[in-house]
Design a protein around this motif. Structure first.
Motif, mmCIF file in Angstrom:
data_model
loop_
_atom_site.group_PDB
_atom_site.id
_atom_site.type_symbol
_atom_site.label_atom_id
_atom_site.label_comp_id
_atom_site.label_asym_id
_atom_site.label_seq_id
_atom_site.Cartn_x
_atom_site.Cartn_y
_atom_site.Cartn_z
ATOM 1 N N TRP A 59 -37.811 -83.356 -57.778
ATOM 2 C CA TRP A 59 -38.527 -83.328 -58.882
ATOM 3 C C TRP A 59 -37.324 -83.017 -60.125
ATOM 4 O O TRP A 59 -37.412 -83.764 -61.132
ATOM 5 N N ARG A 90 -40.698 -88.083 -64.763
ATOM 6 C CA ARG A 90 -41.638 -87.015 -64.642
ATOM 7 C C ARG A 90 -42.803 -87.331 -65.460
ATOM 8 O O ARG A 90 -44.088 -87.026 -64.877
ATOM 9 N N ALA A 91 -42.705 -87.887 -66.703
ATOM 10 C CA ALA A 91 -44.062 -87.920 -67.387
ATOM 11 C C ALA A 91 -44.787 -89.126 -66.634
ATOM 12 O O ALA A 91 -45.999 -89.237 -66.887
ATOM 13 N N ASP A 100 -46.431 -87.838 -63.634
ATOM 14 C CA ASP A 100 -47.714 -86.965 -64.006
ATOM 15 C C ASP A 100 -48.922 -87.807 -64.503
ATOM 16 O O ASP A 100 -50.064 -87.178 -64.302
ATOM 17 N N LYS A 101 -48.361 -88.947 -65.205
ATOM 18 C CA LYS A 101 -49.795 -89.640 -65.810
ATOM 19 C C LYS A 101 -50.281 -90.829 -64.566
ATOM 20 O O LYS A 101 -51.406 -90.770 -64.600
#
Length: 193
Positions: free
Chosen positions: A55, A63-64, A67-68
């Motif tokens: 990560w 990362r975004a 996350d989505k």
């Protein structure tokens, strides 16, 4: 073409030369293209398992995206592929100080932090595996971003199947690869490659 067990092998994999040249291409195969890297169903769990470990090596944008939508999605053909950032970078890419792209998972594997190398489609590139009802086919995927690899492979006289010995064994097994080498020897003796 030749067939070993249930795998059809195109002769290009035996004839054509290839040797990655990251100094020139900077790892563009992890960036360019219209979708992420093809995944086998069981690899999704592996990606999710290594995600917490890699990560911090991933970009904020990656990362975004994860996350989505998670580590993967289905592309327009309905195949599982790694998620991508801004329509290009695989979410698992990372860059060094020279702008060279590499795989955060492979980097963690080489450092002994994870036991999953990376998706087999990435490890096998420029070979692509086609899965059909009663057989598999492995083909050479030609791509202009790999021109430097072709030139270096020709210079060093490294056929694709030798460059990709480790991932071919990972995918199909040592006995399969040994049989491939025997077939190459026979084809060479007969002047067919």
């Amino acid at each position: 073409m030749i067939q070993i067990d249930d795998v059809v092998v195109t002769l290009d994999i035996l004839r054509e030369k290839f040797l990655c040249n990251l100094d020139i291409c900077k790892g563009q195969c992890c960036v360019e293209g219209d979708a992420g890297a093809p995944l086998e169903k069981e690899e999704v769990a592996e990606l999710e398992k290594v995600l917490p470990i890699v990560w911090d090596d991933l970009s904020l944008e990656a990362r975004a995206v994860i996350d989505k939508q998670g580590v993967c999605y289905k592309d327009e053909d309905g195949d599982l592929v790694t998620s991508i950032v801004n329509g290009k970078d695989c979410v698992f890419t990372c860059y060094d100080e020279n702008g060279c792209c590499s795989c955060a998972i492979e980097k963690a594997y080489r450092a002994g932090r994870v036991d999953f190398y990376k998706p087999i489609s990435c490890h096998l590139y420029p070979i692509r595996v086609g899965n059909y009802a009663s057989f598999k086919a492995i083909n050479y995927h030609r791509w202009n971003v790999c021109k430097a690899a072709v030139l270096l492979g020709e210079k060093e006289n490294v056929p694709i199947y030798k460059f990709l010995k480790e991932p071919l064994i990972r995918k199909f097994g040592q006995a399969w690869y040994d049989e491939l080498e025997e077939a190459v020897k026979e084809l060479s003796e007969r002047g067919l490659i």
